[in-house]
Design an enzyme around this catalytic site. Structure first.
Site, PDB file in Angstrom:
ATOM      1  N   GLU A   1       2.315 -51.249 -88.746  1.00  0.00           N
ATOM      2  CA  GLU A   1       1.797 -52.620 -88.642  1.00  0.00           C
ATOM      3  C   GLU A   1       0.687 -52.732 -89.669  1.00  0.00           C
ATOM      4  O   GLU A   1      -0.334 -52.047 -89.555  1.00  0.00           O
ATOM      5  CB  GLU A   1       1.158 -52.863 -87.275  1.00  0.00           C
TER       6      GLU A   1
ATOM      7  N   CYS B   1      -5.672 -58.828 -87.094  1.00  0.00           N
ATOM      8  CA  CYS B   1      -4.597 -58.904 -88.090  1.00  0.00           C
ATOM      9  C   CYS B   1      -3.933 -60.271 -88.110  1.00  0.00           C
ATOM     10  O   CYS B   1      -3.425 -60.705 -89.141  1.00  0.00           O
ATOM     11  CB  CYS B   1      -3.570 -57.816 -87.825  1.00  0.00           C
TER      12      CYS B   1
HETATM   13  P1  NAD Z   1      -6.962 -48.243 -92.958  1.00  0.00           P
HETATM   14  O1  NAD Z   1      -5.568 -48.257 -93.459  1.00  0.00           O
HETATM   15  O2  NAD Z   1      -8.057 -48.027 -93.933  1.00  0.00           O
HETATM   16  O3  NAD Z   1      -7.144 -47.091 -91.861  1.00  0.00           O
HETATM   17  C1  NAD Z   1      -6.386 -47.072 -90.680  1.00  0.00           C
HETATM   18  C2  NAD Z   1      -6.311 -45.642 -90.165  1.00  0.00           C
HETATM   19  O4  NAD Z   1      -5.566 -44.841 -91.082  1.00  0.00           O
HETATM   20  C3  NAD Z   1      -7.666 -44.968 -90.002  1.00  0.00           C
HETATM   21  O5  NAD Z   1      -7.635 -44.194 -88.818  1.00  0.00           O
HETATM   22  C4  NAD Z   1      -7.747 -44.081 -91.236  1.00  0.00           C
HETATM   23  O6  NAD Z   1      -8.579 -42.952 -91.079  1.00  0.00           O
HETATM   24  C5  NAD Z   1      -6.295 -43.660 -91.399  1.00  0.00           C
HETATM   25  N1  NAD Z   1      -5.895 -43.280 -92.745  1.00  0.00           N
HETATM   26  C6  NAD Z   1      -6.374 -43.749 -93.930  1.00  0.00           C
HETATM   27  N2  NAD Z   1      -5.724 -43.146 -94.955  1.00  0.00           N
HETATM   28  C7  NAD Z   1      -4.804 -42.296 -94.415  1.00  0.00           C
HETATM   29  C8  NAD Z   1      -3.830 -41.398 -94.957  1.00  0.00           C
HETATM   30  N3  NAD Z   1      -3.656 -41.256 -96.265  1.00  0.00           N
HETATM   31  N4  NAD Z   1      -3.081 -40.682 -94.099  1.00  0.00           N
HETATM   32  C9  NAD Z   1      -3.228 -40.822 -92.760  1.00  0.00           C
HETATM   33  N5  NAD Z   1      -4.142 -41.638 -92.191  1.00  0.00           N
HETATM   34  C10 NAD Z   1      -4.915 -42.386 -93.010  1.00  0.00           C
HETATM   35  O7  NAD Z   1      -7.137 -49.605 -92.151  1.00  0.00           O
HETATM   36  P2  NAD Z   1      -8.481 -50.172 -91.490  1.00  0.00           P
HETATM   37  O8  NAD Z   1      -9.404 -50.560 -92.600  1.00  0.00           O
HETATM   38  O9  NAD Z   1      -8.937 -49.222 -90.451  1.00  0.00           O
HETATM   39  O10 NAD Z   1      -7.953 -51.487 -90.750  1.00  0.00           O
HETATM   40  C11 NAD Z   1      -7.894 -52.757 -91.349  1.00  0.00           C
HETATM   41  C12 NAD Z   1      -6.464 -53.063 -91.748  1.00  0.00           C
HETATM   42  O11 NAD Z   1      -5.626 -52.978 -90.615  1.00  0.00           O
HETATM   43  C13 NAD Z   1      -6.292 -54.470 -92.275  1.00  0.00           C
HETATM   44  O12 NAD Z   1      -5.488 -54.443 -93.412  1.00  0.00           O
HETATM   45  C14 NAD Z   1      -5.547 -55.186 -91.152  1.00  0.00           C
HETATM   46  O13 NAD Z   1      -4.742 -56.254 -91.551  1.00  0.00           O
HETATM   47  C15 NAD Z   1      -4.733 -54.072 -90.591  1.00  0.00           C
HETATM   48  N6  NAD Z   1      -4.316 -54.354 -89.220  1.00  0.00           N
HETATM   49  C16 NAD Z   1      -3.016 -54.727 -88.989  1.00  0.00           C
HETATM   50  C17 NAD Z   1      -2.578 -55.009 -87.701  1.00  0.00           C
HETATM   51  C18 NAD Z   1      -1.149 -55.433 -87.432  1.00  0.00           C
HETATM   52  O14 NAD Z   1      -0.776 -55.526 -86.277  1.00  0.00           O
HETATM   53  N7  NAD Z   1      -0.355 -55.682 -88.441  1.00  0.00           N
HETATM   54  C19 NAD Z   1      -3.475 -54.913 -86.646  1.00  0.00           C
HETATM   55  C20 NAD Z   1      -4.789 -54.529 -86.906  1.00  0.00           C
HETATM   56  C21 NAD Z   1      -5.192 -54.242 -88.201  1.00  0.00           C
END
Ligand code: NAD
Length: 497
Positions: A257, A291
């Protein structure tokens, strides 16, 4: 004194010699020292998780009859309900949001998810059928749903507890081991969740909590581990792409997501009072960090000026930074790094010919909140459709507003994005609403509302907003492996007349 947050692996709380600080985005105070999980801890969590879900010790969890497992989950849900105040407190500390918001949106709602998933799993039917096959053989097949094994649950920071429960609950319900990696920005509520699970009858190893970052840390160690059977991830589209690449090694299943740049379409017959209520929330709830939040509003030209004036008034009147305010209000962004990103995007507005009719700056409180990561809710007009402010996800309280002249133009504007997460359609003409909804390429379209959502309803994402479905039955199916068993039926068998 701030807390020390440790990892929970194979039933043990484990510290690390590598730590990082969690700082409050509300006032810059120190919230916790977080122990970063090592590769060895990831290894232990995965190995033990495999054992109790589909390995040598599966009789303790994955192999339990569904009824017994669901009794454990229902008891866990009761325990979570008893700890709602701790969960809310942890969420407020990490995110700076108000108690009002954390109570209505996070606390009990997250705990209820465990019960809802247990109920949904209890009504999952197994299919079976008799058939006549090749060479005249008769047979019967049935399918059962088996645990998939170890499911990595990688979560973002925006609604951390809710996201964790949306992933961990279906994984556990279906007999998997769940390994939760919360965002480095929001380690606290995940730790309370782990404490409650540790005190429940969920067996040691079926749930682990690993703190840390993404690349070169717990997130990457986990998603690239060959014994992780499936990955459920919510976060940025770029990270989703990195995780999909990691999962390709071993052909492991993913549910992603991702980001959005959601549009609202306000038609000439929209009921403006309803739009005002709905768009206050859709543009600004959780400081725009949901989101599904609306970042682009396309308004019929005949209502454009009225709408702009209305949204500017709403943005200017929003209560900011009052943790105890018992009504609509917003807290800070999650941290200074994210505020820098949102601010930089806002600064592109005047350079590309747009202007703010509300917000666009950093509020000043004259107290410790000036150390926080607050930003003013902003409404901008005049930005070209190909400018960064209109194209890039801000994940903050920002709204681009532009006029349209007819339905086709409105739909084309809504679809002119790499994302496909959500949209809102505001019109009193329901025929139009149901004509427009299927033409907007998104996973979830709301009519005359926003975020009225049954957490068990399917969440599907189009385009760069994700891969696979989640929510309700979809999450239970993602968390399990349907197995077909076929047996021959002997016609002369007296037991089968
Ligand atoms: P992010 O992608 O920076 O991080 C999310 C998670 O992934 C964190 O726990 C992070 O430590 C981990 N992560 C980062 N790089 C990784 C890698 N290479 N391998 C494995 N894990 C890794 O996202 P964020 O800044 O925490 O959240 C904001 C984003 O989330 C926004 O883009 C938002 O739109 C999205 N979001 C989407 C939904 C949906 O339902 N579509 C819901 C909530 C948030």
């Amino acid at each position: 004194m701030s807390k020390a947050l440790k990892n929970f692996v194979a039933g043990q709380w484990i510290g690390s010699d590598k730590t990082f600080d969690k700082i409050s985005p509300f006032d810059g105070t120190h919230v916790a020292v977080v122990h970063e999980a090592s590769a060895a801890m990831v290894e232990e969590a995965v190995t033990r998780g495999h054992d109790v879900s589909i390995g040598c010790d599966a009789s303790r969890w994955g192999g339990l009859p569904m009824k017994q497992r669901l009794a454990v989950i229902h008891d866990l849900a009761d325990k979570l309900m008893a700890h709602v105040e701790d969960l809310v407190e942890a969420e407020v500390a990490d995110t700076g949001r108000s108690y009002w918001q954390a109570s209505i949106f996070d606390g009990a709602r997250a705990a209820r998810l465990f019960r809802a998933y247990a109920d949904a799993a209890a009504s999952l039917e197994n299919r079976s059928m008799q058939f006549s096959g090749e060479m005249g053989f008769r047979g019967m097949w049935y399918t059962t749903r088996r645990p998939k094994g170890v499911i990595a649950c990688i979560c973002p920071w925006n609604v951390p507890l809710l996201m964790a429960c949306m992933k961990v609950a279906p994984a556990l319900v279906m007999g998997n081991s769940a390994i939760l990696k919360p965002s480095e920005e929001t380690p606290s509520s995940a730790t309370v969740l782990a404490e409650v699970i540790a005190a429940s009858d969920v067996p040691e190893g079926a749930f682990s909590l690993l703190h840390g970052f993404g690349a070169g840390s717990a997130g990457e160690f986990l998603t690239s581990h060959p014994k992780v059977d499936a990955i459920t991830f919510t976060g940025e589209s770029r990270t989703g792409s990195a995780i999909m690449t990691a999962a390709a090694n071993g052909l492991r299943e993913v549910s992603l997501e991702l980001g959005g740049k959601n549009a609202a379409l306000v038609f000439e017959d929209a009921h403006m009072d309803a739009v005002a209520e709905g768009m206050t929330r859709s543009a600004f709830f959780n400081c725009g960090q949901i989101c599904f939040c609306t970042e682009r509003a396309y308004v019929h030209r005949s209502r454009f000026d009225e709408y702009v004036e209305m949204m500017a008034g709403i943005a200017n009147g929003i209560v900011i930074g009052e943790k105890n305010h018992n009504g609509f209000n917003i807290g800070p962004l999650i941290g200074h790094g994210h505020r820098d990103k949102v601010k930089a995007l806002m600064e592109t507005v005047p350079t590309h010919g747009g202007e703010f009719v509300a917000g666009g700056g950093i509020p000043s409180f004259g107290d410790e909140r000036d150390n926080g990561a607050f930003i003013q809710p902003a409404v901008a007009v005049g930005s070209p459709e190909d400018s960064p402010f209109v194209k890039q996800e801000a994940f903050g309280p920002v709204l681009h507003v532009a006029p349209f002249d007819d339905d086709d133009e409105a739909i084309a504007l809504a679809n002119d994005t790499q994302y496909g997460l959500a949209a809102c359609i505001w019109t009193e003409n329901l025929s139009r609403a149901h004509r427009v909804a299927p033409r907007v390429r998104v996973g979830h379209a709301w009519i005359n509302s926003w975020q009225i959502r049954d957490l068990l309803s399917p969440l599907t994402c189009a385009k760069a907003s994700g891969v696979g479905d989640q929510g309700g039955r979809q999450s239970l199916e993602f968390s399990s492996l349907p197995q077909t068993v076929t047996t021959r039926i002997f016609e002369e068998n007296p037991a089968c007349p």
